[in-house]
Design a protein around this motif. Structure first.
Motif, PDB file in Angstrom:
ATOM      1  N   ALA A 264       1.080  -0.829   0.214  1.00 52.42           N
ATOM      2  CA  ALA A 264       0.349  -0.131  -0.086  1.00 52.42           C
ATOM      3  C   ALA A 264       0.600   1.379  -0.278  1.00 52.42           C
ATOM      4  O   ALA A 264       0.785   2.148  -0.598  1.00 52.42           O
ATOM      5  CB  ALA A 264      -0.952   0.103   1.062  1.00 52.42           C
ATOM      6  N   GLY A 265       2.299   1.233   0.493  1.00 52.54           N
ATOM      7  CA  GLY A 265       2.462   2.170   1.072  1.00 52.54           C
ATOM      8  C   GLY A 265       3.596   2.628  -0.577  1.00 52.54           C
ATOM      9  O   GLY A 265       3.513   3.503  -0.831  1.00 52.54           O
ATOM     10  N   ALA A 266       3.605   1.594  -1.297  1.00 53.22           N
ATOM     11  CA  ALA A 266       4.548   1.455  -2.466  1.00 53.22           C
ATOM     12  C   ALA A 266       3.429   2.087  -3.843  1.00 53.22           C
ATOM     13  O   ALA A 266       3.885   2.839  -4.309  1.00 53.22           O
ATOM     14  CB  ALA A 266       5.103   0.145  -2.935  1.00 53.22           C
ATOM     15  N   ASP A 267       2.092   1.605  -3.195  1.00 57.04           N
ATOM     16  CA  ASP A 267       1.317   2.136  -4.405  1.00 57.04           C
ATOM     17  C   ASP A 267       1.140   3.562  -4.379  1.00 57.04           C
ATOM     18  O   ASP A 267       0.891   4.453  -4.530  1.00 57.04           O
ATOM     19  CB  ASP A 267      -0.249   1.462  -3.753  1.00 57.04           C
ATOM     20  N   LYS A 268       1.327   4.338  -2.950  1.00 55.65           N
ATOM     21  CA  LYS A 268       0.846   5.508  -2.800  1.00 55.65           C
ATOM     22  C   LYS A 268       1.927   6.409  -3.025  1.00 55.65           C
ATOM     23  O   LYS A 268       1.800   7.713  -4.170  1.00 55.65           O
ATOM     24  CB  LYS A 268       0.687   5.408  -1.130  1.00 55.65           C
ATOM     25  N   ALA A 269       2.839   5.647  -2.801  1.00 54.15           N
ATOM     26  CA  ALA A 269       4.095   6.936  -3.339  1.00 54.15           C
ATOM     27  C   ALA A 269       4.081   6.868  -4.927  1.00 54.15           C
ATOM     28  O   ALA A 269       4.806   7.364  -5.181  1.00 54.15           O
ATOM     29  CB  ALA A 269       5.693   5.995  -2.936  1.00 54.15           C
ATOM     30  N   LYS A 270       4.008   5.558  -5.661  1.00 59.10           N
ATOM     31  CA  LYS A 270       3.506   5.833  -6.842  1.00 59.10           C
ATOM     32  C   LYS A 270       3.021   6.970  -7.543  1.00 59.10           C
ATOM     33  O   LYS A 270       2.934   7.216  -8.248  1.00 59.10           O
ATOM     34  CB  LYS A 270       3.631   4.290  -7.618  1.00 59.10           C
ATOM     35  N   ALA A 271       1.539   6.687  -6.758  1.00 57.86           N
ATOM     36  CA  ALA A 271       0.647   7.484  -7.204  1.00 57.86           C
ATOM     37  C   ALA A 271       1.156   8.863  -7.073  1.00 57.86           C
ATOM     38  O   ALA A 271       0.951  10.300  -7.622  1.00 57.86           O
ATOM     39  CB  ALA A 271      -0.955   7.580  -6.429  1.00 57.86           C
ATOM     40  N   ALA A 272       1.623   9.256  -5.535  1.00 61.86           N
ATOM     41  CA  ALA A 272       2.657  10.906  -5.853  1.00 61.86           C
ATOM     42  C   ALA A 272       3.818  11.063  -6.894  1.00 61.86           C
ATOM     43  O   ALA A 272       3.460  12.032  -7.074  1.00 61.86           O
ATOM     44  CB  ALA A 272       3.310  10.807  -3.710  1.00 61.86           C
ATOM     45  N   ARG A 273       4.120  10.406  -6.989  1.00 62.43           N
ATOM     46  CA  ARG A 273       5.081  10.405  -8.037  1.00 62.43           C
ATOM     47  C   ARG A 273       4.413  10.241  -9.353  1.00 62.43           C
ATOM     48  O   ARG A 273       4.902  12.070  -9.993  1.00 62.43           O
ATOM     49  CB  ARG A 273       6.175   9.183  -8.177  1.00 62.43           C
ATOM     50  N   LYS A 274       3.214  10.544  -9.786  1.00 58.75           N
ATOM     51  CA  LYS A 274       2.411  10.326 -10.546  1.00 58.75           C
ATOM     52  C   LYS A 274       1.632  11.902 -10.900  1.00 58.75           C
ATOM     53  O   LYS A 274       1.885  12.744 -11.683  1.00 58.75           O
ATOM     54  CB  LYS A 274       1.680   9.404 -11.127  1.00 58.75           C
ATOM     55  N   ALA A 275       1.152  12.117  -9.647  1.00 58.61           N
ATOM     56  CA  ALA A 275       0.518  13.139  -9.272  1.00 58.61           C
ATOM     57  C   ALA A 275       1.638  14.894  -9.596  1.00 58.61           C
ATOM     58  O   ALA A 275       1.263  15.751  -9.832  1.00 58.61           O
ATOM     59  CB  ALA A 275      -0.245  13.440  -7.741  1.00 58.61           C
ATOM     60  N   LYS A 276       3.090  14.167  -9.135  1.00 59.03           N
ATOM     61  CA  LYS A 276       3.611  14.897  -9.028  1.00 59.03           C
ATOM     62  C   LYS A 276       4.248  15.342 -10.756  1.00 59.03           C
ATOM     63  O   LYS A 276       4.565  16.512 -11.407  1.00 59.03           O
ATOM     64  CB  LYS A 276       5.201  14.694  -7.971  1.00 59.03           C
ATOM     65  N   ALA A 277       4.433  13.981 -11.317  1.00 57.75           N
ATOM     66  CA  ALA A 277       4.889  14.429 -12.583  1.00 57.75           C
ATOM     67  C   ALA A 277       3.510  14.797 -13.537  1.00 57.75           C
ATOM     68  O   ALA A 277       4.339  16.034 -13.879  1.00 57.75           O
ATOM     69  CB  ALA A 277       5.384  13.143 -13.493  1.00 57.75           C
ATOM     70  N   LYS A 278       3.033  15.147 -13.209  1.00 59.48           N
ATOM     71  CA  LYS A 278       1.394  15.919 -13.998  1.00 59.48           C
ATOM     72  C   LYS A 278       1.821  17.053 -13.802  1.00 59.48           C
ATOM     73  O   LYS A 278       1.048  18.157 -14.438  1.00 59.48           O
ATOM     74  CB  LYS A 278       0.785  15.482 -13.173  1.00 59.48           C
ATOM     75  N   VAL A 279       2.179  17.469 -12.398  1.00 59.77           N
ATOM     76  CA  VAL A 279       2.045  18.773 -12.014  1.00 59.77           C
ATOM     77  C   VAL A 279       3.348  19.335 -12.632  1.00 59.77           C
ATOM     78  O   VAL A 279       3.203  20.476 -12.852  1.00 59.77           O
ATOM     79  CB  VAL A 279       2.220  19.152 -10.673  1.00 59.77           C
ATOM     80  N   VAL A 280       4.308  18.972 -12.975  1.00 55.98           N
ATOM     81  CA  VAL A 280       5.489  19.389 -13.218  1.00 55.98           C
ATOM     82  C   VAL A 280       5.381  19.664 -15.146  1.00 55.98           C
ATOM     83  O   VAL A 280       5.830  20.593 -15.499  1.00 55.98           O
ATOM     84  CB  VAL A 280       6.459  18.306 -13.778  1.00 55.98           C
ATOM     85  N   ALA A 281       4.751  18.675 -15.355  1.00 57.48           N
ATOM     86  CA  ALA A 281       4.712  18.791 -16.900  1.00 57.48           C
ATOM     87  C   ALA A 281       3.466  19.554 -17.008  1.00 57.48           C
ATOM     88  O   ALA A 281       3.779  20.622 -18.367  1.00 57.48           O
ATOM     89  CB  ALA A 281       4.029  17.204 -17.848  1.00 57.48           C
ATOM     90  N   ALA A 282       2.317  20.297 -16.543  1.00 59.50           N
ATOM     91  CA  ALA A 282       1.511  20.930 -16.588  1.00 59.50           C
ATOM     92  C   ALA A 282       1.895  22.195 -16.593  1.00 59.50           C
ATOM     93  O   ALA A 282       2.847  23.079 -17.223  1.00 59.50           O
ATOM     94  CB  ALA A 282      -0.210  21.000 -15.986  1.00 59.50           C
TER      95      ALA A 282
END
Length: 93
Positions: A75-93
Motif C-alpha cells: 500500500a505504501g509503494a502504491d501511494k508513493a507511485k501515485a504521488a510520483r504520478k501526481a507530481k509528474a502531472k503538476v511538473v508537466a502542466a
C-alpha cells in the motif's frame, strides 16, 4: 499390646484385627496413589493440549503479521507511485 489375662483366641483375634487394619491402610494408600497419578496424567494431557493450541495461535498470529506487513508495504509503494504520478502531472502542466 497387652496380652495379660486374654485367652489365646482373643490374642489371635486382636492380632488378626491389627493385621487387617495394616492391610486396609496399604490398600487405601495404593488407591490414593493411583488417584493422584490419574490426576497428574489428566493435568499433563490438558497442558499438552493447551500448549499445542497456544503454539498454533502464535503461528497464525505470526503469519498474519507477515501478511499485514506485506500489505502495508504494498500500500505504501502504491501511494508513493501515485504521488510520483501526481507530481509528474503538476511538473508537466
Amino acid at each position: 499390646m497387652v496380652f495379660r489375662g486374654l485367652s489365646v483366641d482373643e490374642i489371635k483375634q486382636k492380632a488378626q484385627s491389627s493385621f487387617d487394619t495394616v492391610e486396609q491402610r496399604k490398600r487405601d494408600a495404593a488407591k490414593t496413589v493411583a488417584a493422584q497419578q490419574a490426576t497428574r496424567d489428566a493435568v499433563g494431557a490438558k497442558m499438552q493440549r493447551l500448549k499445542a493450541l497456544r503454539e498454533a495461535k502464535e503461528a497464525v498470529d505470526a503469519q498474519l503479521a507477515i501478511e499485514q506487513a506485506a500489505a502495508k508495504k504494498a500500500a505504501g509503494a502504491d501511494k508513493a507511485k501515485a504521488a510520483r504520478k501526481a507530481k509528474a502531472k503538476v511538473v508537466a502542466a
